[in-house]
Design an enzyme around this catalytic site. Structure first.
Site, PDB file in Angstrom:
ATOM      1  N   SER A  16       0.830  -1.215   0.000  1.00 25.95           N
ATOM      2  CA  SER A  16       0.000   0.000   0.000  1.00 25.95           C
ATOM      3  C   SER A  16       0.865   1.268   0.000  1.00 25.95           C
ATOM      4  O   SER A  16       0.473   2.286  -0.589  1.00 25.95           O
ATOM      5  CB  SER A  16      -0.977   0.003   1.176  1.00 25.95           C
ATOM      6  OG  SER A  16      -0.321   0.217   2.395  1.00 25.95           O
ATOM      7  N   ASN A  17       2.021   1.229   0.638  1.00 23.64           N
ATOM      8  CA  ASN A  17       2.908   2.406   0.567  1.00 23.64           C
ATOM      9  C   ASN A  17       3.431   2.605  -0.852  1.00 23.64           C
ATOM     10  O   ASN A  17       3.512   3.745  -1.331  1.00 23.64           O
ATOM     11  CB  ASN A  17       4.057   2.279   1.574  1.00 23.64           C
ATOM     12  CG  ASN A  17       3.644   2.729   2.957  1.00 23.64           C
ATOM     13  OD1 ASN A  17       3.472   3.919   3.202  1.00 23.64           O
ATOM     14  ND2 ASN A  17       3.441   1.770   3.859  1.00 23.64           N
ATOM     15  N   LEU A  95      19.310  -4.941   5.368  1.00 23.09           N
ATOM     16  CA  LEU A  95      20.240  -4.797   4.251  1.00 23.09           C
ATOM     17  C   LEU A  95      21.664  -5.053   4.737  1.00 23.09           C
ATOM     18  O   LEU A  95      22.036  -4.711   5.860  1.00 23.09           O
ATOM     19  CB  LEU A  95      20.158  -3.395   3.647  1.00 23.09           C
ATOM     20  CG  LEU A  95      18.779  -2.955   3.134  1.00 23.09           C
ATOM     21  CD1 LEU A  95      18.911  -1.643   2.357  1.00 23.09           C
ATOM     22  CD2 LEU A  95      18.108  -4.014   2.275  1.00 23.09           C
ATOM     23  N   HIS A 111       8.522   3.198   8.960  1.00 18.97           N
ATOM     24  CA  HIS A 111       8.277   2.305  10.097  1.00 18.97           C
ATOM     25  C   HIS A 111       7.047   2.808  10.863  1.00 18.97           C
ATOM     26  O   HIS A 111       6.938   4.009  11.125  1.00 18.97           O
ATOM     27  CB  HIS A 111       9.503   2.286  11.023  1.00 18.97           C
ATOM     28  CG  HIS A 111       9.338   1.340  12.167  1.00 18.97           C
ATOM     29  ND1 HIS A 111       9.431  -0.032  11.999  1.00 18.97           N
ATOM     30  CD2 HIS A 111       9.053   1.542  13.471  1.00 18.97           C
ATOM     31  CE1 HIS A 111       9.213  -0.616  13.164  1.00 18.97           C
ATOM     32  NE2 HIS A 111       8.983   0.309  14.077  1.00 18.97           N
ATOM     33  N   GLU A 176       1.112   7.068   7.083  1.00 15.30           N
ATOM     34  CA  GLU A 176       2.302   6.586   6.365  1.00 15.30           C
ATOM     35  C   GLU A 176       2.225   6.992   4.898  1.00 15.30           C
ATOM     36  O   GLU A 176       3.211   7.432   4.297  1.00 15.30           O
ATOM     37  CB  GLU A 176       2.398   5.057   6.445  1.00 15.30           C
ATOM     38  CG  GLU A 176       2.738   4.502   7.800  1.00 15.30           C
ATOM     39  CD  GLU A 176       2.924   2.984   7.764  1.00 15.30           C
ATOM     40  OE1 GLU A 176       3.507   2.461   6.804  1.00 15.30           O
ATOM     41  OE2 GLU A 176       2.475   2.319   8.706  1.00 15.30           O
TER      42      GLU A 176
HETATM   43  C1  GRF Z   1       3.889  -0.634   6.816  1.00 16.61           C
HETATM   44  O1  GRF Z   1       3.211  -0.570   8.041  1.00 16.61           O
HETATM   45  C2  GRF Z   1       5.289  -0.090   6.978  1.00 16.61           C
HETATM   46  O2  GRF Z   1       5.393   0.917   7.924  1.00 16.61           O
HETATM   47  C3  GRF Z   1       6.061  -1.304   7.432  1.00 16.61           C
HETATM   48  O3  GRF Z   1       5.493  -2.379   6.730  1.00 16.61           O
HETATM   49  C4  GRF Z   1       4.152  -2.065   6.374  1.00 16.61           C
HETATM   50  C5  GRF Z   1       4.058  -2.216   4.886  1.00 16.61           C
HETATM   51  O4  GRF Z   1       2.744  -2.047   4.433  1.00 16.61           O
HETATM   52  N1  GRF Z   1       7.483  -1.131   7.199  1.00 16.61           N
HETATM   53  P1  GRF Z   1       2.480  -1.978   2.859  1.00 16.61           P
HETATM   54  O5  GRF Z   1       3.059  -3.265   2.259  1.00 16.61           O
HETATM   55  O6  GRF Z   1       3.161  -0.760   2.329  1.00 16.61           O
HETATM   56  O7  GRF Z   1       0.993  -1.932   2.712  1.00 16.61           O
END
Ligand code: GRF
Length: 206
Positions: A16-17, A95, A111, A176
């Site tokens: 989703s990000n 990494l 995060h 986020e």
């Molecule tokens: C998010 O909560 C991000 O903060 C963490 O992993 C999750 C990823 O969510 N690092 P998505 O795959 O971007 O929906």
């Protein structure tokens, strides 16, 4: 030649990000292009979505490979695509020093907590169990340690009495999606420098 305005997205899951960043790129709100999307896990919904949207979407499976051996494959793909800014978006791997050395101060992660509180997995559950009244999300530079590099941006989010890990995660995730694009724009602007652990905003070109 690597170009900061060419983004490489690394993910392992939902994505989703990644989608929020891709939407903002498409809307002209991030002056960059997504050069490649890489997943270490087959069947990551985020990778399927990247394919559907017509991005160069690559599965580079990590299973059975040593950390640096795997990272060399990913770095090779990123360089082939002239990526200048790497964005981890739910990429569930640490990494190697090798990877970090190939993109100094050019790897970001998001995060779902106010680092340095609650690093690692299930940060939202950790926050609830600790009983904090405020949590949030953090975009930071990535080094070889877990959720540890200099912080670019943070947003605070109140924890409500009736929150569950699910309701809290959903509210954090909304933020986020906004914060990651904002942080990418800070880095792309070039108007920042790092002093110790601090990311300091400067005048454009300063
Ligand atoms: C998010 O909560 C991000 O903060 C963490 O992993 C999750 C990823 O969510 N690092 P998505 O795959 O971007 O929906």
């Amino acid at each position: 030649m690597a170009n900061t305005h060419r983004l490489g997205i690394l993910l392992s899951g939902r994505g989703s990000n990644f989608m929020a960043i891709a939407d903002n790129v498409a809307a002209g709100k991030i002056p960059a292009e997504i050069a490649v999307v890489i997943s270490n896990r087959p069947n990551a919904p985020g990778l399927e979505e990247a394919q559907r949207r017509g991005f160069d979407a690559r599965l580079i499976p990590s299973k059975g490979l040593e950390r640096e051996q795997y990272d060399r494959l990913v770095v090779e793909a990123l360089k082939e695509k002239q990526v200048g800014l790497v964005c981890l978006a739910g990429f569930m791997r640490l990494l190697s020093p090798y990877f970090v050395s190939q993109f100094p101060n050019r790897i970001l992660n998001i995060h779902p907590a106010l680092l340095p509180a609650f690093p690692g997995l299930e940060a939202q559950r950790q926050a609830l169990e600790h009983g904090v009244k405020i949590t949030g999300c953090t975009v930071h530079f990535v080094d070889e340690n877990l959720d540890a590099g200099p912080i670019v941006l943070q947003t605070a989010i109140p924890v409500l009495d009736y929150d569950t890990p699910e309701t809290l995660s959903a509210r954090i995730l909304n933020e986020e999606h906004r914060l990651y694009s904002e942080a990418i724009n800070v880095i792309l602007s070039g108007a920042w420098r790092i002093e110790g652990r601090r990311v300091i905003r400067t005048e454009i070109g300063g």
